[in-house]
Design a protein around this motif. Structure first.
Motif: not given
Length: 215
Positions: A105-109, A167-170, A173-179, A183-186
Motif C-alpha cells: 500500500m505504501g508503494s502504491k501511494v 511492480h510486485y507491489a504496484d 492485482h495483475q500479478i495475482a490474476t496471472l497467478n 496472491p503469491l505464496n512464500d
C-alpha cells in the motif's frame, strides 16, 4: 515511569493504527479522494483522534510517504555495507522485493503521487531522493571502475531495479490474476526474488554468490 512508558506505547500503537489505515485509503482513493473521516472509519478510531495525531490530511499523507521512503532507505544499506555488486546490488534487490511484499500500500501511494507530478511531495523528491540517488550512483560507478561489473549507466540501472521490484507491489492485482487468481505464496515470492536477482546480476556480468547452494 511505568505509566509514562505505557502512555508512550499506547500513543505509538494508535499512530501505527492511523498510519496503516491512511496507507490503505490513500492507496485506494488518492490524496484528493481521501478524507480524514474515511481514514478514521478504516482505523476504527474517532475522527478527533486522527486530528489529535495529525492536524491536517497533508500532514498525515506526508508521513505515510516519508515512512515508505525511510523503509526504502534502509534497504539501501546493502550498498553501503558491501564491498561489491553481488552482495550490494543483490542484497538491495532482495530487500526491495521484501518491501513490495510487506508494504504494497505504501508503494502504491508513492507511485500514485509521482505519476500525478508529485503535487504534495515535490520538495521531498528534490531534497531527499536526489541526494540518495546520487550517492548510490557513485557506489555503482566505483564498482564499474574497479572492474567488478559491466559498464552501465548507474542511473538507469537504479530505475530498472525500482521498476522491477516495485511492480510486485504496484501491480499486485495483475500479478495475482496471472497467478491463477491467487496472491503469491512464500515459495512464489522466493522464486520471484531469486529470478529478479539472477536476471539483473547476470546482465551485469556479476556472479550471484548470494544464490549459491539454492535449488
Amino acid at each position: 515511569m511505568p505509566a509514562t512508558s505505557g502512555s508512550k506505547n499506547r500513543r505509538q500503537e494508535k499512530e501505527k493504527q492511523i498510519l496503516l489505515a491512511a496507507e490503505k485509503v490513500f492507496a485506494e482513493a488518492g490524496f484528493g479522494g481521501a478524507t480524514m473521516q474515511l481514514i478514521a472509519d478504516v482505523s476504527g478510531l474517532p475522527k478527533a483522534n486522527i486530528h489529535y495525531y495529525f492536524q491536517t490530511k497533508e500532514d498525515l499523507y506526508r508521513q505515510v510517504v516519508s515512512n515508505i521512503f525511510d523503509i526504502w532507505l534502509q534497504a539501501a544499506q546493502a550498498f553501503d555495507e558491501s564491498s561489491g555488486p553481488a552482495e550490494g546490488i543483490g542484497g538491495y534487490i532482495d530487500a526491495k522485493m521484501e518491501i513490495s511484499r510487506k508494504h504494497p500500500m505504501g508503494s502504491k501511494v508513492w507511485a500514485s503521487e509521482v505519476m500525478h507530478g508529485a503535487p504534495v511531495i515535490q520538495d521531498y523528491l528534490e531534497e531527499v531522493l536526489v541526494s540518495w540517488t546520487e550517492g548510490r550512483m557513485k557506489v555503482i560507478q566505483r564498482w564499474i571502475d574497479q572492474g567488478q561489473m559491466e559498464p552501465v549507466d548507474p542511473r538507469h540501472l537504479l530505475y530498472m531495479i525500482w521498476a522491477t521490484t516495485q511492480h510486485y507491489a504496484d501491480f499486485q492485482h495483475q500479478i495475482a490474476t496471472l497467478n491463477g487468481g491467487e496472491p503469491l505464496n512464500d515459495a512464489d515470492w522466493q522464486n520471484a526474488k531469486t529470478s529478479v536477482r539472477e536476471i539483473i546480476l547476470r546482465g551485469l556480468g556479476v556472479k550471484d554468490t548470494g544464490n549459491e547452494g539454492r535449488p
